[in-house]
Scaffold this motif. Structure first.
Motif, short mmCIF file in Angstrom:
data_model
loop_
_atom_site.label_atom_id
_atom_site.label_comp_id
_atom_site.label_asym_id
_atom_site.label_seq_id
_atom_site.Cartn_x
_atom_site.Cartn_y
_atom_site.Cartn_z
N SER A 74 93.18 93.39 -0.51
CA SER A 74 92.64 92.91 -2.13
C SER A 74 91.65 91.83 -2.19
CB SER A 74 93.75 92.35 -2.81
OG SER A 74 94.50 91.39 -2.22
N HIS A 75 91.55 91.25 -0.90
CA HIS A 75 90.53 90.03 -0.39
C HIS A 75 89.27 90.34 0.00
CE1 HIS A 75 93.61 86.89 -1.27
NE2 HIS A 75 94.49 87.78 -0.53
N LEU A 76 88.97 91.76 0.08
CA LEU A 76 87.76 92.56 0.52
C LEU A 76 86.78 92.61 -0.26
CD1 LEU A 76 89.26 94.96 3.35
CD2 LEU A 76 88.38 92.77 3.77
N THR A 77 85.38 92.83 -0.21
CA THR A 77 84.53 92.91 -0.95
C THR A 77 84.45 94.31 -1.12
OG1 THR A 77 83.03 93.23 0.74
CG2 THR A 77 83.33 90.96 -0.05
N LEU A 78 83.60 94.88 -2.20
CA LEU A 78 83.42 96.36 -2.51
C LEU A 78 83.10 97.10 -1.31
CD1 LEU A 78 83.91 98.60 -4.72
CD2 LEU A 78 81.50 97.87 -5.42
N GLN A 79 82.16 96.62 -0.82
CA GLN A 79 81.35 97.47 0.51
C GLN A 79 82.31 97.29 1.50
OE1 GLN A 79 78.01 98.56 0.82
NE2 GLN A 79 79.37 99.41 2.75
N ASP A 80 83.21 96.34 1.62
CA ASP A 80 84.17 96.61 2.86
C ASP A 80 85.37 97.56 2.35
OD1 ASP A 80 82.96 94.49 4.24
OD2 ASP A 80 84.28 92.83 3.61
N LEU A 81 85.54 97.36 1.20
CA LEU A 81 86.54 98.49 0.82
C LEU A 81 86.05 100.16 1.05
CD1 LEU A 81 88.04 96.76 -2.38
CD2 LEU A 81 89.17 97.30 -0.36
N SER A 82 84.75 100.05 0.64
CA SER A 82 83.93 101.56 0.96
C SER A 82 84.10 101.89 2.53
CB SER A 82 82.61 101.48 0.34
OG SER A 82 82.66 101.11 -1.01
N ASN A 83 83.69 100.92 3.26
CA ASN A 83 83.95 101.05 4.70
C ASN A 83 85.20 101.32 4.98
OD1 ASN A 83 81.10 100.64 4.91
ND2 ASN A 83 81.28 98.53 5.53
N MET A 84 86.40 100.64 4.75
CA MET A 84 87.72 100.72 4.97
C MET A 84 88.02 102.20 4.43
SD MET A 84 90.87 98.39 4.00
CE MET A 84 92.69 98.68 4.57
N ALA A 85 87.69 102.78 3.42
CA ALA A 85 88.04 104.05 2.66
C ALA A 85 87.50 105.18 3.47
CB ALA A 85 87.61 104.25 1.32
N ILE A 86 86.72 105.07 4.38
CA ILE A 86 85.96 106.41 5.14
C ILE A 86 86.71 106.34 6.57
CG2 ILE A 86 84.08 106.43 3.52
CD1 ILE A 86 82.20 105.10 5.75
N SER A 87 87.15 105.33 6.90
CA SER A 87 87.75 105.09 8.28
C SER A 87 88.81 106.02 8.94
CB SER A 87 88.07 103.52 8.61
OG SER A 87 89.07 103.32 7.95
N CYS A 88 89.73 106.20 7.88
CA CYS A 88 90.85 107.20 8.27
C CYS A 88 91.75 107.53 6.71
CB CYS A 88 91.70 106.77 9.20
SG CYS A 88 92.81 105.36 8.73
N LYS A 89 92.46 108.55 6.75
CA LYS A 89 92.85 109.10 5.55
C LYS A 89 94.22 107.93 5.10
CE LYS A 89 92.64 113.92 6.07
NZ LYS A 89 93.24 115.36 6.33
N PHE A 90 94.76 107.36 6.09
CA PHE A 90 95.71 106.44 5.89
C PHE A 90 94.93 105.15 5.10
CE2 PHE A 90 98.22 102.58 7.05
CZ PHE A 90 99.16 102.86 6.51
N LEU A 91 94.10 104.69 5.77
CA LEU A 91 93.35 103.38 4.96
C LEU A 91 92.81 103.98 3.68
CD1 LEU A 91 91.89 101.45 8.02
CD2 LEU A 91 94.13 100.95 6.85
N ASN A 92 92.26 105.09 3.60
CA ASN A 92 91.83 105.56 2.19
C ASN A 92 92.97 105.47 1.03
OD1 ASN A 92 91.41 107.94 0.17
ND2 ASN A 92 89.20 107.54 1.06
N ARG A 93 94.04 105.96 1.40
CA ARG A 93 95.33 105.49 0.71
C ARG A 93 95.59 104.32 0.19
NH1 ARG A 93 97.43 109.58 4.03
NH2 ARG A 93 99.07 108.22 4.92
N VAL A 94 95.48 103.30 1.21
CA VAL A 94 95.43 101.92 0.96
C VAL A 94 94.41 101.63 -0.02
CG1 VAL A 94 95.47 99.57 1.95
CG2 VAL A 94 96.42 101.49 3.18
N VAL A 95 93.23 101.82 0.15
CA VAL A 95 92.07 101.55 -0.61
C VAL A 95 92.29 101.90 -2.14
CG1 VAL A 95 89.78 101.62 -1.10
CG2 VAL A 95 90.65 101.00 1.10
N SER A 96 93.07 103.02 -2.03
CA SER A 96 93.26 103.75 -3.71
C SER A 96 94.33 103.00 -4.51
CB SER A 96 93.68 105.16 -3.35
OG SER A 96 92.68 105.83 -2.61
N SER A 97 94.67 101.85 -3.84
CA SER A 97 95.75 101.12 -4.70
C SER A 97 95.28 100.57 -6.03
CB SER A 97 96.29 100.04 -3.85
OG SER A 97 97.17 99.22 -4.78
#
Length: 502
Positions: free
Chosen positions: A33-56
């Motif tokens: 929740s402290h990341l920027t939109l660009q950081d969240l986008s990078n996090m979302a494409i790293s793996c399925k697990f983190l994609n679910r995190v970012v979808s919160s």
């Protein structure tokens, strides 16, 4: 952030490790929740697990409130989730699907040309004069111009070069890392000179052309040391200039003069697959490919490819190893590795006035008389009978101004009082904007940048810039019934129309 990289363990047992995926979901959501939109986008494409995190929803609710604090009701009205609501609103704003943007009119007296955005400024030329309008001051109700008036004849081309595109040590202009996001502006003129501007003053003046300088390269050349830019002139030469030359006069800045064209240079583009290659096109539709890395003593060998097309040059853009050219009434693509034509498509428009392309999306747009056309370049098979994806109809006169980005297409012309907005992926019309408050004035220039657009109007007596910012617009869909939409083409039913989705 890769989910399979272990984090250092704080335990005394060195065999014990903790992975990111071992953390509980709530903790990861709190961190994200402290990341920027660009950081969240990078996090979302790293793996399925983190994609679910970012979808919160909690993450996207924060982002939504930060960007659009007055739109809480919009979030509540969405049933597909806050993330989807955020992306839907972001996309709609980029496509100008709203009817209450912030609007500011600035009277500028004379006709303007070469409109462009540079961060928080609008830059345009009026004859030999360059004007820079401060957008932040404009939004405060103050019209503040910063004139640049060292040129002695009409401006022919303006290019904004961001410092981050080349190492700061390559030019003596910049002395500290804090200036890494500063912009420099490069302009060419009929006074035979090229000038580099920074912080409101001319820092370099490049001279060498034996006539008006007609065009500047769209990017810098080189991938290591010695970054250069290119220029073309009415003297039929392409010249290479170093940005690291010292002295206000730019002594020794001219790194090469490339001969071979017989007519004035009208178009230039740096290739995508090799940063040292630049393509130039002259008024007689002859195309040459130059290698800027060849030493000065071998300039006769610097031309590494030639071809020609039919018709008057309109536009040209490189992508990877292909060069896309609009000339006459057709679009062509040439493979720069073999100099062989990959495809050629007639536009059925008689004469082209404008051209833009998004090669990464395989989309191109051409402006003709009374209409523009959207093309899927993958459908081109080398024949001259390929059909466009959509006809962007309803213009008055020639479509001379055309902007294209991943979200939208913007079209306008000097005889048309309106500027038309279309979805880039399918050609559906999303909005119609009046280009200026002046009577009997068409669109004499336009520039679009994300949520913002500026248009210029002129009626032989005075000129006006109209700036619109859709960032916080809220009224959408109320006037979609006024938009007629575009015509969609297919080989069997080329005349069918499809309604806009607004």
């Amino acid at each position: 952030m890769a989910c399979n990289h272990p984090l250092p363990s704080t335990s005394t047992n060195h065999d014990s490790t903790t992975k990111v995926t071992d953390m509980d979901m709530d903790s990861l959501v709190h961190c994200a929740s402290h990341l920027t939109l660009q950081d969240l986008s990078n996090m979302a494409i790293s793996c399925k697990f983190l994609n679910r995190v970012v979808s919160s929803d909690s993450i996207w609710r924060r982002l939504f409130r930060e960007r659009w604090p007055q739109q809480e009701a919009y979030i509540i009205s969405q049933t597909s989730g806050v993330r989807e609501a955020y992306m839907a609103r972001y996309r709609a704003l980029q496509q100008f699907k709203f009817f209450d943007p912030l609007v500011c009119d600035v009277y500028i007296g004379a006709k303007s040309s070469d409109l462009l955005f540079s961060k928080d400024s609008i830059i345009f030329s009026q004859g030999p004069l360059i004007q820079i309008l401060d957008i932040d001051k404009l939004l405060e109700g103050k019209v503040v111009f910063a004139p640049l008036n060292d040129h002695r004849a009409r401006i022919t081309s303006m290019r904004p070069f961001a410092c981050r595109l080349f190492p700061l040590k390559e030019t003596s202009l910049f002395r500290n890392e804090a200036q890494i996001n500063e912009n420099v502006l490069v302009t060419s003129s009929c006074d035979h000179s090229i000038r580099l501007w920074w912080k409101g003053s001319c820092q370099r003046c490049f001279r060498g052309h034996n006539g008006p300088v007609t065009i500047l390269s769209d990017k810098l050349l080189g991938d290591g040391t010695g970054k250069v830019f290119a220029s073309g002139g009415e003297d039929s030469t392409v010249r290479l200039w170093s940005l690291s030359s010292s002295g206000k006069r730019g002594q020794h800045a001219l790194k090469g003069t490339l001969y071979g064209h017989e007519k004035p240079i009208v178009l230039m583009s740096v290739t995508g697959h090799r940063a040292s290659l630049i393509v130039s096109m002259s008024k007689d539709s002859k195309v040459r490919v130059w290698d800027a890395s060849i030493s000065a003593s071998d300039r006769n060998s610097s031309c590494v490819g030639t071809t020609s097309v039919s018709g008057v040059p309109v536009g040209m853009k490189c992508h990877d190893s292909l060069i896309y050219i609009a000339a006459g009434s057709s679009i062509e693509a040439v493979d720069l590795r073999t100099m062989k034509r990959v495809f050629r498509t007639s536009t059925h428009q008689g004469k082209l006035y404008s051209f833009d392309i998004m090669p990464s999306n395989f989309l191109a747009c051409t402006g003709g008389l009374g209409r523009a056309m959207l093309w899927d370049i993958r459908r081109s098979t080398g024949t001259t009978e390929a059909c466009p994806m959509a006809e962007l109809d309803g213009h008055i006169g020639p479509v001379t101004h055309l902007h294209m980005d991943p979200y939208k297409i913007v079209t306008g012309g000097p005889k048309d009082p309106n500027v038309n907005i279309w979805q880039a992926d399918n050609g559906n019309q999303t909005n119609i904007l009046i280009s200026s408050p002046l009577d009997n004035a068409g669109c004499s220039g336009l520039a679009a940048d994300g949520f913002r657009i500026v248009t210029a109007g002129y009626n032989q007596e005075e000129g006006v810039l109209r700036f619109r910012d859709f960032s916080n617009a809220v009224s959408s869909g109320s006037s979609t019934d006024q938009i007629t939409g575009s015509k969609f083409w297919c080989p069997s039913t080329s005349g069918d129309a499809d309604d806009s989705d607004g």
